[in-house]
Design a protein around this motif. Sequence first.
Motif, PDB file in Angstrom:
ATOM      1  N   UNK A 154       0.828  -1.206   0.000  1.00 36.92           N
ATOM      2  CA  UNK A 154       0.000   0.000   0.000  1.00 36.92           C
ATOM      3  C   UNK A 154       0.862   1.254   0.000  1.00 36.92           C
ATOM      4  N   UNK A 155       1.953   1.217   0.745  1.00 35.50           N
ATOM      5  CA  UNK A 155       2.863   2.357   0.819  1.00 35.50           C
ATOM      6  C   UNK A 155       3.476   2.656  -0.542  1.00 35.50           C
ATOM      7  N   UNK A 156       3.629   1.608  -1.371  1.00 30.28           N
ATOM      8  CA  UNK A 156       4.147   1.785  -2.726  1.00 30.28           C
ATOM      9  C   UNK A 156       3.072   2.265  -3.697  1.00 30.28           C
ATOM     10  N   UNK A 157       1.859   2.464  -3.179  1.00 28.48           N
ATOM     11  CA  UNK A 157       0.780   2.945  -4.030  1.00 28.48           C
ATOM     12  C   UNK A 157       0.001   1.849  -4.724  1.00 28.48           C
ATOM     13  N   UNK A 158       0.178   0.610  -4.311  1.00 28.71           N
ATOM     14  CA  UNK A 158      -0.535  -0.504  -4.943  1.00 28.71           C
ATOM     15  C   UNK A 158      -1.970  -0.590  -4.422  1.00 28.71           C
ATOM     16  N   UNK A 159      -2.935  -0.944  -5.278  1.00 28.99           N
ATOM     17  CA  UNK A 159      -4.347  -1.008  -4.876  1.00 28.99           C
ATOM     18  C   UNK A 159      -4.665  -2.279  -4.083  1.00 28.99           C
ATOM     19  N   UNK A 160      -4.300  -2.290  -2.813  1.00 21.20           N
ATOM     20  CA  UNK A 160      -4.524  -3.440  -1.959  1.00 21.20           C
ATOM     21  C   UNK A 160      -5.231  -2.992  -0.688  1.00 21.20           C
ATOM     22  N   UNK A 161      -6.172  -3.799  -0.223  1.00 18.08           N
ATOM     23  CA  UNK A 161      -6.909  -3.487   1.000  1.00 18.08           C
ATOM     24  C   UNK A 161      -7.172  -4.767   1.761  1.00 18.08           C
ATOM     25  N   UNK A 162      -7.604  -4.634   3.011  1.00 16.03           N
ATOM     26  CA  UNK A 162      -7.866  -5.781   3.880  1.00 16.03           C
ATOM     27  C   UNK A 162      -9.323  -5.752   4.333  1.00 16.03           C
ATOM     28  N   UNK A 163      -9.975  -6.893   4.271  1.00 15.57           N
ATOM     29  CA  UNK A 163     -11.323  -7.065   4.823  1.00 15.57           C
ATOM     30  C   UNK A 163     -11.258  -8.133   5.905  1.00 15.57           C
ATOM     31  N   UNK A 164     -11.990  -7.916   6.989  1.00 19.31           N
ATOM     32  CA  UNK A 164     -12.021  -8.870   8.094  1.00 19.31           C
ATOM     33  C   UNK A 164     -13.354  -9.610   8.109  1.00 19.31           C
ATOM     34  N   UNK A 165     -13.321 -10.888   8.507  1.00 19.08           N
ATOM     35  CA  UNK A 165     -14.457 -11.778   8.287  1.00 19.08           C
ATOM     36  C   UNK A 165     -15.141 -12.260   9.556  1.00 19.08           C
ATOM     37  N   UNK A 166     -14.431 -12.313  10.656  1.00 17.95           N
ATOM     38  CA  UNK A 166     -14.961 -12.936  11.870  1.00 17.95           C
ATOM     39  C   UNK A 166     -15.632 -11.901  12.773  1.00 17.95           C
ATOM     40  N   UNK A 167     -16.138 -12.345  13.924  1.00 16.91           N
ATOM     41  CA  UNK A 167     -16.730 -11.468  14.926  1.00 16.91           C
ATOM     42  C   UNK A 167     -16.198 -11.849  16.301  1.00 16.91           C
ATOM     43  N   UNK A 180     -21.659 -16.360   9.233  1.00 20.76           N
ATOM     44  CA  UNK A 180     -21.072 -15.025   9.396  1.00 20.76           C
ATOM     45  C   UNK A 180     -19.907 -14.828   8.430  1.00 20.76           C
ATOM     46  N   UNK A 181     -19.019 -15.827   8.389  1.00 23.22           N
ATOM     47  CA  UNK A 181     -17.848 -15.730   7.519  1.00 23.22           C
ATOM     48  C   UNK A 181     -18.265 -15.615   6.059  1.00 23.22           C
ATOM     49  N   UNK A 182     -19.271 -16.395   5.661  1.00 21.31           N
ATOM     50  CA  UNK A 182     -19.745 -16.354   4.273  1.00 21.31           C
ATOM     51  C   UNK A 182     -20.325 -14.986   3.935  1.00 21.31           C
ATOM     52  N   UNK A 183     -21.085 -14.413   4.862  1.00 19.71           N
ATOM     53  CA  UNK A 183     -21.665 -13.093   4.623  1.00 19.71           C
ATOM     54  C   UNK A 183     -20.570 -12.050   4.431  1.00 19.71           C
ATOM     55  N   UNK A 184     -19.548 -12.088   5.295  1.00 25.54           N
ATOM     56  CA  UNK A 184     -18.456 -11.129   5.190  1.00 25.54           C
ATOM     57  C   UNK A 184     -17.652 -11.338   3.904  1.00 25.54           C
ATOM     58  N   UNK A 185     -17.464 -12.593   3.498  1.00 27.07           N
ATOM     59  CA  UNK A 185     -16.790 -12.858   2.232  1.00 27.07           C
ATOM     60  C   UNK A 185     -17.574 -12.264   1.067  1.00 27.07           C
ATOM     61  N   UNK A 186     -18.888 -12.441   1.091  1.00 24.77           N
ATOM     62  CA  UNK A 186     -19.725 -11.877   0.041  1.00 24.77           C
ATOM     63  C   UNK A 186     -19.582 -10.371  -0.045  1.00 24.77           C
ATOM     64  N   UNK A 187     -19.498  -9.721   1.113  1.00 23.90           N
ATOM     65  CA  UNK A 187     -19.324  -8.266   1.138  1.00 23.90           C
ATOM     66  C   UNK A 187     -17.965  -7.874   0.571  1.00 23.90           C
ATOM     67  N   UNK A 188     -16.941  -8.690   0.849  1.00 23.62           N
ATOM     68  CA  UNK A 188     -15.617  -8.405   0.294  1.00 23.62           C
ATOM     69  C   UNK A 188     -15.650  -8.456  -1.226  1.00 23.62           C
ATOM     70  N   UNK A 189     -16.371  -9.414  -1.799  1.00 25.78           N
ATOM     71  CA  UNK A 189     -16.499  -9.486  -3.256  1.00 25.78           C
ATOM     72  C   UNK A 189     -17.306  -8.305  -3.788  1.00 25.78           C
ATOM     73  N   UNK A 190     -18.341  -7.900  -3.055  1.00 25.05           N
ATOM     74  CA  UNK A 190     -19.142  -6.749  -3.488  1.00 25.05           C
ATOM     75  C   UNK A 190     -18.298  -5.477  -3.552  1.00 25.05           C
TER      76      UNK A 190
END
Length: 305
Positions: A154-167, A180-190
């Motif tokens: 990210x510091x190099x300007x690359x388009x990378x981000x992190x999504x978290x899945x658990x609670x 829960x994990x499946x729902x969060x994964x779906x949101x990451x794809x969205x």
Amino acid sequence: MKAVRERAGPLAWLATLSLVAGACASKPVPVVVYTKKAPMVVAAPVLSCREVAGLDSVFARGAGLLLGEMHGTEQSPAFVANAACLALRSGLSVTVALEIPREETSRIDAFVSSAGAEPDRDALLAGPFWCAEYQDGRRSRAMFALLDRLRRLHEQGKPVRVELLDRMEKPATSAVRDRWLAQALGEAFDKTPDGFVIGLLGNVHTRIRRGVPWDPDYEPAGFVLFEEKPDLHVTALDVSYRGGEAWTCTTAEASSCQARSLRGRPGAPAEGVELFAEIANGHNGVYQVGELRASPPMVEVGHKP
């Protein structure tokens, strides 16, 4: 997340990050910087990733990769770091989805957007997830090293981000947690419609077929994801290894967590991706990592950074 000026971080704690040091190293390429007198050529970073046989075949816009792991090893988080590097190099934006509670989102986002100095590290590790008495392998030095690799990309300007899945909250059943994990994964794809999602979860959750060895009706997160989003183009790979050790917990008691030996496939390749002709054990194939090495907790139990 905004770009951050490049800074030199402290050397002492970076020694723990050596396991992924080769995953996305930088090499100089010419960039022209104009001064009053004449153009001057300086070095700028460009991605240089370790090639993995068979991995580039899964990269595509709007697609994803579910990587099943044994928690508490160096190899799987390092594989994710390199896979993210390769996907970025192919021109894709990348979202890395991790089996970490979503309550840690603000801390992790801040760290990935930071310069990675010691105060940045300490702010991340002060979260309740990292300081929990129960250290099940998701809180390992290797997981921190993965986050730091993503921070540097990210510091190099690359388009990378992190999504978290658990609670953080305790689910009524393990099946509820998989949903829960499946729902969060779906949101990451969205959130990554034209990019590529790489999910790292325990290898029960990454199964894309109903059933596990102890319950033929169990619905893992990967299966639920496909039930809810049948048009997704996702490849699910289980980890394959020759043997070695992992930091694992055998009960719900913190005292059960330690490095343990694991049996594997002695003749398995050191690295690569093998895709099956049809789904087996709930996965499309395997990613090979050679010999496993245990990765202990980043924060010692009872000690806060």
